[in-house]
Design a protein around this motif. Structure first.
Motif, PDB file in Angstrom:
ATOM      1  N   GLU A  20       0.818  -1.217   0.000  1.00 34.06           N
ATOM      2  CA  GLU A  20       0.000   0.000   0.000  1.00 34.06           C
ATOM      3  C   GLU A  20       0.852   1.268   0.000  1.00 34.06           C
ATOM      4  O   GLU A  20       0.544   2.238  -0.683  1.00 34.06           O
ATOM      5  N   GLU A  21       1.970   1.246   0.732  1.00 40.80           N
ATOM      6  CA  GLU A  21       2.830   2.436   0.796  1.00 40.80           C
ATOM      7  C   GLU A  21       3.559   2.704  -0.527  1.00 40.80           C
ATOM      8  O   GLU A  21       4.072   3.796  -0.753  1.00 40.80           O
ATOM      9  N   ALA A  22       3.587   1.726  -1.418  1.00 39.69           N
ATOM     10  CA  ALA A  22       4.280   1.901  -2.697  1.00 39.69           C
ATOM     11  C   ALA A  22       3.385   2.523  -3.773  1.00 39.69           C
ATOM     12  O   ALA A  22       3.889   2.929  -4.822  1.00 39.69           O
ATOM     13  N   VAL A  23       2.079   2.625  -3.528  1.00 32.17           N
ATOM     14  CA  VAL A  23       1.168   3.178  -4.534  1.00 32.17           C
ATOM     15  C   VAL A  23       1.601   4.586  -4.928  1.00 32.17           C
ATOM     16  O   VAL A  23       1.706   4.913  -6.111  1.00 32.17           O
ATOM     17  N   GLU A  24       1.868   5.431  -3.943  1.00 33.72           N
ATOM     18  CA  GLU A  24       2.287   6.806  -4.236  1.00 33.72           C
ATOM     19  C   GLU A  24       3.659   6.836  -4.915  1.00 33.72           C
ATOM     20  O   GLU A  24       3.902   7.692  -5.766  1.00 33.72           O
ATOM     21  N   MET A  25       4.536   5.903  -4.571  1.00 37.65           N
ATOM     22  CA  MET A  25       5.851   5.840  -5.211  1.00 37.65           C
ATOM     23  C   MET A  25       5.719   5.502  -6.690  1.00 37.65           C
ATOM     24  O   MET A  25       6.423   6.078  -7.530  1.00 37.65           O
ATOM     25  N   GLU A  28       4.483   8.508  -8.492  1.00 36.24           N
ATOM     26  CA  GLU A  28       5.558   9.491  -8.615  1.00 36.24           C
ATOM     27  C   GLU A  28       6.555   9.091  -9.711  1.00 36.24           C
ATOM     28  O   GLU A  28       6.986   9.930 -10.500  1.00 36.24           O
ATOM     29  N   LEU A  29       6.912   7.813  -9.769  1.00 33.57           N
ATOM     30  CA  LEU A  29       7.825   7.354 -10.818  1.00 33.57           C
ATOM     31  C   LEU A  29       7.220   7.571 -12.207  1.00 33.57           C
ATOM     32  O   LEU A  29       7.902   8.044 -13.117  1.00 33.57           O
ATOM     33  N   LEU A  30       5.953   7.232 -12.356  1.00 30.31           N
ATOM     34  CA  LEU A  30       5.297   7.444 -13.641  1.00 30.31           C
ATOM     35  C   LEU A  30       5.237   8.923 -13.986  1.00 30.31           C
ATOM     36  O   LEU A  30       5.395   9.311 -15.145  1.00 30.31           O
ATOM     37  N   ILE A  78     -16.728  -0.936 -20.585  1.00 29.49           N
ATOM     38  CA  ILE A  78     -16.679  -0.726 -19.136  1.00 29.49           C
ATOM     39  C   ILE A  78     -16.134  -2.020 -18.547  1.00 29.49           C
ATOM     40  O   ILE A  78     -16.591  -3.113 -18.889  1.00 29.49           O
ATOM     41  N   HIS A  79     -15.129  -1.912 -17.667  1.00 27.66           N
ATOM     42  CA  HIS A  79     -14.491  -3.122 -17.155  1.00 27.66           C
ATOM     43  C   HIS A  79     -13.953  -2.914 -15.747  1.00 27.66           C
ATOM     44  O   HIS A  79     -13.821  -1.797 -15.270  1.00 27.66           O
ATOM     45  N   ASP A  80     -13.632  -4.041 -15.104  1.00 27.25           N
ATOM     46  CA  ASP A  80     -13.032  -4.009 -13.774  1.00 27.25           C
ATOM     47  C   ASP A  80     -11.557  -4.374 -13.862  1.00 27.25           C
ATOM     48  O   ASP A  80     -11.024  -4.631 -14.941  1.00 27.25           O
ATOM     49  N   HIS A  81     -10.891  -4.367 -12.702  1.00 28.02           N
ATOM     50  CA  HIS A  81      -9.496  -4.787 -12.568  1.00 28.02           C
ATOM     51  C   HIS A  81      -9.455  -5.682 -11.335  1.00 28.02           C
ATOM     52  O   HIS A  81      -9.225  -5.195 -10.238  1.00 28.02           O
ATOM     53  N   PRO A  82      -9.697  -6.982 -11.500  1.00 28.35           N
ATOM     54  CA  PRO A  82      -9.918  -7.864 -10.359  1.00 28.35           C
ATOM     55  C   PRO A  82      -8.771  -7.845  -9.341  1.00 28.35           C
ATOM     56  O   PRO A  82      -7.686  -8.321  -9.619  1.00 28.35           O
ATOM     57  N   ASN A  83      -9.067  -7.236  -8.184  1.00 25.46           N
ATOM     58  CA  ASN A  83      -8.106  -7.170  -7.068  1.00 25.46           C
ATOM     59  C   ASN A  83      -6.774  -6.576  -7.486  1.00 25.46           C
ATOM     60  O   ASN A  83      -5.725  -6.979  -6.978  1.00 25.46           O
ATOM     61  N   SER A  84      -6.802  -5.636  -8.405  1.00 24.61           N
ATOM     62  CA  SER A  84      -5.570  -5.079  -8.935  1.00 24.61           C
ATOM     63  C   SER A  84      -5.621  -3.556  -8.943  1.00 24.61           C
ATOM     64  O   SER A  84      -6.687  -2.955  -9.007  1.00 24.61           O
ATOM     65  N   HIS A  85      -4.441  -2.946  -8.895  1.00 26.71           N
ATOM     66  CA  HIS A  85      -4.288  -1.511  -9.082  1.00 26.71           C
ATOM     67  C   HIS A  85      -4.017  -1.277 -10.565  1.00 26.71           C
ATOM     68  O   HIS A  85      -3.204  -1.979 -11.165  1.00 26.71           O
ATOM     69  N   CYS A  86      -4.668  -0.279 -11.133  1.00 29.53           N
ATOM     70  CA  CYS A  86      -4.432   0.110 -12.526  1.00 29.53           C
ATOM     71  C   CYS A  86      -3.840   1.509 -12.516  1.00 29.53           C
ATOM     72  O   CYS A  86      -4.477   2.457 -12.056  1.00 29.53           O
ATOM     73  N   PHE A  87      -2.618   1.638 -13.005  1.00 23.19           N
ATOM     74  CA  PHE A  87      -1.957   2.938 -13.181  1.00 23.19           C
ATOM     75  C   PHE A  87      -1.903   3.199 -14.685  1.00 23.19           C
ATOM     76  O   PHE A  87      -1.613   2.284 -15.454  1.00 23.19           O
ATOM     77  N   MET A  88      -2.154   4.429 -15.093  1.00 21.87           N
ATOM     78  CA  MET A  88      -2.149   4.764 -16.508  1.00 21.87           C
ATOM     79  C   MET A  88      -1.465   6.117 -16.706  1.00 21.87           C
ATOM     80  O   MET A  88      -1.740   7.069 -15.973  1.00 21.87           O
ATOM     81  N   LYS A  89      -0.581   6.174 -17.691  1.00 25.07           N
ATOM     82  CA  LYS A  89       0.097   7.425 -18.055  1.00 25.07           C
ATOM     83  C   LYS A  89      -0.116   7.660 -19.550  1.00 25.07           C
ATOM     84  O   LYS A  89       0.070   6.750 -20.357  1.00 25.07           O
ATOM     85  N   LYS A 125      -4.403  14.172 -20.421  1.00 27.99           N
ATOM     86  CA  LYS A 125      -3.567  14.744 -21.477  1.00 27.99           C
ATOM     87  C   LYS A 125      -2.149  14.175 -21.384  1.00 27.99           C
ATOM     88  O   LYS A 125      -1.838  13.410 -20.477  1.00 27.99           O
ATOM     89  N   LEU A 126      -1.300  14.581 -22.308  1.00 26.92           N
ATOM     90  CA  LEU A 126       0.083  14.112 -22.368  1.00 26.92           C
ATOM     91  C   LEU A 126       0.753  14.192 -21.003  1.00 26.92           C
ATOM     92  O   LEU A 126       0.719  15.235 -20.336  1.00 26.92           O
ATOM     93  N   ASN A 127       1.337  13.085 -20.577  1.00 22.94           N
ATOM     94  CA  ASN A 127       2.086  12.914 -19.329  1.00 22.94           C
ATOM     95  C   ASN A 127       1.233  12.888 -18.072  1.00 22.94           C
ATOM     96  O   ASN A 127       1.770  12.778 -16.969  1.00 22.94           O
ATOM     97  N   ASP A 128      -0.098  12.960 -18.178  1.00 20.13           N
ATOM     98  CA  ASP A 128      -0.952  12.799 -16.993  1.00 20.13           C
ATOM     99  C   ASP A 128      -0.872  11.367 -16.502  1.00 20.13           C
ATOM    100  O   ASP A 128      -0.707  10.422 -17.285  1.00 20.13           O
ATOM    101  N   VAL A 129      -1.023  11.188 -15.187  1.00 19.18           N
ATOM    102  CA  VAL A 129      -1.025   9.868 -14.560  1.00 19.18           C
ATOM    103  C   VAL A 129      -2.354   9.685 -13.830  1.00 19.18           C
ATOM    104  O   VAL A 129      -2.819  10.591 -13.134  1.00 19.18           O
ATOM    105  N   ALA A 130      -2.952   8.517 -14.006  1.00 15.78           N
ATOM    106  CA  ALA A 130      -4.212   8.182 -13.340  1.00 15.78           C
ATOM    107  C   ALA A 130      -4.044   6.860 -12.596  1.00 15.78           C
ATOM    108  O   ALA A 130      -3.153   6.064 -12.917  1.00 15.78           O
ATOM    109  N   HIS A 131      -4.912   6.623 -11.624  1.00 15.98           N
ATOM    110  CA  HIS A 131      -4.873   5.399 -10.822  1.00 15.98           C
ATOM    111  C   HIS A 131      -6.298   5.020 -10.447  1.00 15.98           C
ATOM    112  O   HIS A 131      -7.100   5.889 -10.091  1.00 15.98           O
ATOM    113  N   ILE A 132      -6.624   3.740 -10.544  1.00 10.10           N
ATOM    114  CA  ILE A 132      -7.958   3.262 -10.171  1.00 10.10           C
ATOM    115  C   ILE A 132      -7.852   1.838  -9.631  1.00 10.10           C
ATOM    116  O   ILE A 132      -6.991   1.061 -10.049  1.00 10.10           O
ATOM    117  N   THR A 133      -8.735   1.531  -8.688  1.00  8.78           N
ATOM    118  CA  THR A 133      -8.952   0.156  -8.220  1.00  8.78           C
ATOM    119  C   THR A 133     -10.458  -0.091  -8.283  1.00  8.78           C
ATOM    120  O   THR A 133     -11.245   0.845  -8.459  1.00  8.78           O
TER     121      THR A 133
END
Length: 194
Positions: A20-25, A28-30, A78-89, A125-133
């Motif tokens: 959980e503590e690595a989500v923000e890391m 940030e890397l992305l 429309i879809h889910d991410h079964p028990n997973s974190h989805c990061f998108m850049k 937009k270009l270089n934006d980062v998103a996150h969803i569970t």
């Protein structure tokens, strides 16, 4: 930072899985990686039929890193991410994300069904980062442009081989396999991504 350096940093941070503590890391890397087409343009695969998925790194079984190529007007269901974190850049162009409330399974699917309820619209937009569970809801991502293609970098942790897509009108789920149109993960592992 180039894409290879990003992959190396992600392997370090996610070497034992996503805590959980690595989500923000990871976010940030992305964010630190600024899209450079020379890093990824040879991995892009355009299709007139559907968006494509190119695997870059299997992440020692703890995550999948991939490039998605969205031709004009293409979108996911429309879809889910079964028990997973989805990061998108966003690497090129811009993508639109629609966020949906998780359907009430008993009330929607056991009777006549009900429409998926949209709760948010986002443009990345270009270089934006998103996150969803799945706790946030389910989503649909797509390229609304009728002129330019879009490219996104996705990280799923833990990786998954199936997900559920949902009918817009009835909320009915259908399990679908998640495959790849191209696989460059071996190339990563034989180079300096370790």
């Amino acid at each position: 930072m180039d894409l290879k350096a990003l992959q190396s940093a992600l392997r370090t941070v996610l070497g034992n899985g996503l805590k959980e503590e690595a989500v923000e890391m990871v976010k940030e890397l992305l964010s630190q990686y600024e899209s450079r087409p020379e890093d990824w343009k040879d991995k892009v695969k355009w299709s007139d039929v559907k968006y494509t998925r190119t695997l870059l790194d299997k992440g020692n079984g703890f995550y999948n890193l991939m490039i998605l190529s969205w031709n004009t007007g293409q979108e996911s269901p429309i879809h889910d991410h079964p028990n997973s974190h989805c990061f998108m850049k966003t690497l090129q162009g811009e993508v639109h994300e629609e966020l949906y409330k998780k359907p009430e399974v008993k009330s929607c699917q056991d009777c006549c069904g009900c429409r998926m309820e949209k709760i948010d619209d986002r443009t990345h937009k270009l270089n934006d980062v998103a996150h969803i569970t799945d706790e946030d809801g389910f989503h649909r991502v797509g390229n609304k442009s009728h002129v330019d293609g879009a490219v996104t970098l996705h990280l799923y942790s833990p990786p998954f081989s199936t997900c559920r897509k949902f009918d817009d009108d009835t909320s009915k789920p259908t399990e679908v396999p998640m495959g790849f149109d191209q696989d460059f993960s071996e190339e990563c592992c034989t180079r300096s991504c370790r």
